[in-house]
Structures are given as structure tokens and as C-alpha cells.
Design an enzyme around this catalytic site. Structure first.
Site: not given
Ligand code: BES
Ligand code: MN
Ligand code: MN
Length: 457
Positions: A88, A152-153, A212, A314, A398
């Protein structure tokens, strides 16, 4: 194994074209409008695993988007590598800021531009292609399992349930993930830390309707003004976070370890130039790299309310909203931090407004030791193909599922990523270096080989 370079040279176009095809599928997990495309992408991933030579390839439905699973068990007595990745992608918005359409991949100056190019399609697909190479050349040295998810995202909630329910199926000796970045193509690195996450949304309500701003302004609390004040008060003049107890459990990294981390190459001027900023900004007493790795943060990700159309209207709005994320470091708990935020935010709201805090997804921070076989195998593999030993670094991003893997499967993941911080993941014009893509495919078979050797020791 030395044959892999020849193989990559001979098959480069084919390998790139296949990634282009995968990138054409808009598998945006966050937006229900793309549900059919997400399913189509899962089918595509399934087919690619079948073509590569995997057995028992299946699409595992979940309450959300499906997980693609496949395996090759050559001998139960041999170790097993479980590859995790995600098909994804983030939404492409703001779409008008893309130079070329996000789902019509373009190759330019050695990069492939498309949403998901680096995060994570280009990276997980390296594993499919490396596996295919090992199958074709009869050089797969151990068992392989693939688990490629579609959420994941958006927080991997259903993957968590899938892992809990399928521990036997997912039994492995290590988890290998390419979903992170390296310092540079000249200086590879391996992520040995990921930050945790608390993500929430706040809603501030003032009067029962838009008013307003002349007739009521000055006498009725404006939820946007108030929200801005509240947010501003969450950090002090040293950019410390003011939520009571926020730093209670934060791991204090020793001066020695900080000195060691500071040895990784970094240039603040280049960093500023690349981002077109005059200077960095962050918590007093910490370097840029520390601020994005060993320290927790609080950021507003979006803020809205009132009139944002053309021209002026406004109005004293009835409501204001913000989405806020906090990145967490070892020993902080996402649930505890979310609770502390909620309590604090409600307590600082003036009587003129009502505040509602809605927690979204979260995730725990993750640390990886360097003194275990899978890390050593990754390090040796990268050293072999880059000619330079990778440096272990903590990353600011993360991947919440890694801590759940540890809890449920008892396995530490190895984060052997081949992206770069400048790949613009989650941003317009996301791209991935063809060099990185091919380097990944070249490196992965060495990981299998070294891991199998190390494991037997
Ligand atoms: N692949 C990323 C995380 C990442 C990128 C870690 C580069 C270290 C270096 C992952 O797909 C991502 O975007 N994770 C999210 C958290 C998730 C719970 C949506 C993030 O880190 O914001
Ligand atoms: Mn990723
Ligand atoms: Mn990501």
C-alpha cells in the site's frame, strides 16, 4: 553469487519495467475510493511471487486490505527468513505539486518517480526479484517466507491480528525488512532504531454556529485562535514539550553513545540547502540527528477550520481542528503518552470552548541490537556489495508492526533499507534510485547466504 552482477546487467530493463508496472497501480490504503485498486495490487503481488517460484502463494483477506503470503520451504532443518513489506502507498495529495502524475511512473536521471517508488513498492519488490534470482540459479540457501501487507500506511491493525492468529505459519528465524533509508549511496547504514508514534486529532468547538466576526468578534472565544494558543503552549522556548510527564520514561542516551552516533557523516549546511531553510530548529541541547532519532517530538500535521476559500469572508468560526503526531523513543508507551496528551490538552482549554481529543493509531518504539546473527549478516551483505561497512543508525520514522513481531513471534527484525532520506517518501515527486533498486537485489542474496552460515554457528 558473483554472477548476480552480470544477471542484473543483462536484465536491468526487465527489472525496472516490472517495477514500473507495479507502480502504476494506485494502491492507496487510506482512501476507500481505491479499494478495488488495492485488491488489484494484491493480485499483482501474488502473481509476482508465483512467477518468482514461491509456493502456497495466497491472498489472505482481513477486515481491511488483504495480506499476500508466499513461501519456499526447501528443508525444514534449515533456517527461515521471513520477508515483510507493504504494497500500500500514501495518498498522492497534493497532486498538483507533482511534476508528473503519481501513478504514471517516469524515469529521469536514474530515478524512478511515482508514489510508492521507495515506500515501499520499490523496496519490497527487490526481495521478490532477489528470490527469483536465487530460485532460477538454484542458490536459495535456506527457507523463505513472504508477508506483504496492504495497510502499513494506515497503522497495520489487521496485520497485527493476522500475526497473532498465524504464529505457526509465520514461524521463522529472522524477519528481513527493506522499508527504511541509508545515509547515502557511498555510506550505507542499517537502521537499529525506529521511533514510536501517538497520533491524534483534536476538535475545538466555540459557539454553536459560525458568527459574524464584527458583531461577535472580541466577545466570543474564537476556536481557531484558542487552538493555536493551546498548540503553541505545548512547547516552551527551548522547544521542550510541556505535557506533564511527557519525558518521564525517555531513555537517556549516554554521552559515549551520543559521541558514537555523531560520527555518522552529516553536514548541516547541505541539509539546510537541500530543504531551502536558513537553519535547523528543535529541542535545545541536541543535534539535528539526535532530534530525529533519540528524542521524542510533537508536530501538528494539519490544522483547519473557518473560511479558506477565495477572497475574504468575515467569520468567527464555530469549530477548529488539528491532527497531531508525537514520535516516541525507547521506554515511552504510545498509550500512556496519548493519555497524557489528552488529559493535558483538555485541562488547558479555556471555558469558552469545548475540546474533544480523538486518538488515532499508535505504535511502540523499537531498538535492534547489532550483536545478533541477522544484523551481522545484513552488515556483511552490504559491505560486500557497497565495499563499505554499513553504520548502524537510529531512524526517526516508525514501523509499528516491528514491536508486535517481537512480542508475538519473538523475533527482532533487521531493517536493511536501501532508500535515501531525499527520496521524498510521502511527498510529491517521490522517487527511488535505480542504483538503489538494483543494489538491493544484488545485496539480498548475500544476506541469505551469510545468515544461513551465521545461523549454523
Ligand atoms: N517506511 C516508512 C517508515 C520509515 C521510512 C522508517 C524511512 C524509517 C525511514 C513507513 O511506511 C511509514 O511511513 N510509517 C509511518 C507510520 C505509520 C503508522 C503510518 C510513519 O513513520 O509516519
Ligand atoms: Mn514504508
Ligand atoms: Mn510510509
Amino acid at each position: 553469487m558473483s554472477k548476480i552482477k552480470e544477471y542484473l546487467d543483462e536484465n536491468k530493463d526487465q527489472l525496472v519495467n516490472e517495477l514500473v508496472d507495479l507502480l502504476k497501480i494506485p494502491s492507496v490504503s487510506a482512501d476507500p475510493a481505491y479499494k478495488a485498486e488495492v485488491n488489484r495490487c494484491a493480485e499483482h503481488v501474488k502473481q509476482s511471487l508465483v512467477n518468482a517460484g514461491a509456493d502456497n502463494v495466497e491472498i489472505c483477506p482481513t477486515a481491511g486490505h488483504p495480506i499476500v503470503y508466499g513461501e519456499k520451504i526447501i528443508d525444514p532443518a534449515l533456517p527461515t527468513v521471513l520477508v515483510y513489506g507493504h504494497y500500500d502507498v500514501q495518498p498522492a495529495d497534493p497532486i498538483e505539486l507533482w511534476t508528473s502524475p503519481p501513478f504514471e511512473p517516469v524515469i529521469k536521471n536514474g530515478y524512478i518517480y511515482a508514489r510508492g517508488a521507495a515506500d515501499d513498492k520499490g523496496q519490497f519488490y527487490m526481495h521478490v526479484k532477489a528470490f527469483e534470482y536465487m530460485m532460477k540459479t538454484d542458490s536459495l540457501p535456506c527457507n523463505a517466507k513472504f508477508m506483504i501487507e496492504g495497510e502499513e500506511e494506515v497503522g497495520s491493525e489487521n496485520l497485527g491480528l493476522f500475526v497473532k492468529a498465524n504464529k505457526e505459519k509465520l514461524k521463522a528465524d529472522t524477519i528481513l525488512i527493506s522499508d527504511t533509508s541509508m545515509i547515502s549511496n557511498e555510506q550505507p547504514s542499517i537502521s537499529v532504531g525506529l521511533r514510536g508514534l501517538s497520533y491524534l486529532e483534536v476538535e475545538v468547538t466555540g459557539p454553536n454556529r459560525d458568527l459574524h466576526s464584527g458583531l461577535y468578534g472580541g466577545a466570543v472565544g474564537n476556536p481557531i485562535n484558542i487552538l493555536c494558543n493551546m498548540i503553541a503552549s505545548l512547547t516552551d522556548e527551548d522547544n521542550h514539550i510541556t505535557i506533564p510527564g511527557f519525558y518521564d520514561n525517555v531513555e537517556e542516551v549516554s554521552a559515549e553513545d551520543r559521541a558514537e552516533m555523531a560520527r555518522a557523516p552529516f553536514n548541516q549546511d547541505d541539509y539546510n540547502t537541500e530543504l531551502k531553510i536558513k537553519s535547523g530548529f528543535g529541542e535545545k541541547g541536541y543535534s539535528t540527528n539526535e532530534r530525529t532519532s533519540i528524542r521524542p517530538t510533537l508536530d501538528v500535521n494539519g490544522i483547519w477550520g473557518g473560511y479558506i476559500g477565495e477572497g475574504a469572508k468575515t467569520v468567527l468560526p464555530s469549530k477548529a481542528y488539528a491532527k497531531i503526531s508525537m514520535r516516541l523513543v525507547p521506554n515511552q508507551s504510545s498509550e500512556e503518552i496519548t493519555e497524557k496528551f489528552q488529559k493535558h490538552f483538555e485541562s488547558i482549554a479555556p471555558d469558552a470552548v469545548k475540546v474533544v481529543v480523538k486518538p488515532h493509531h499508535g505504535g511502540e518504539p523499537f531498538l535492534i541490537p547489532t550483536d545478533f546473527s541477522a544484523y551481522q549478516a545484513a552488515s556483511k551483505a552490504m559491505e560486500t556489495t557497497f565495499g563499505v561497512k554499513p553504520i548502524p543508525v537510529r531512524s526517526g520514522g516508525s514501523i509499528p508492526i516491528t514491536s508486535l513481531f517481537e512480542e508475538e513471534l519473538g523475533l527482532k527484525s533487521v531493517l536493511m533499507g536501501f532508500g535515501l532520506a531525499t527520496d521524498d517518501i510521502h511527498s510529491p515527486d517521490e522517487h527511488y534510485g535505480i542504483f538503489n533498486y538494483l543494489k538491493g537485489i544484488e545485496t539480498i542474496p548475500y544476506f541469505y547466504q551469510y545468515f544461513t552460515e551465521e545461523f549454523g554457528k
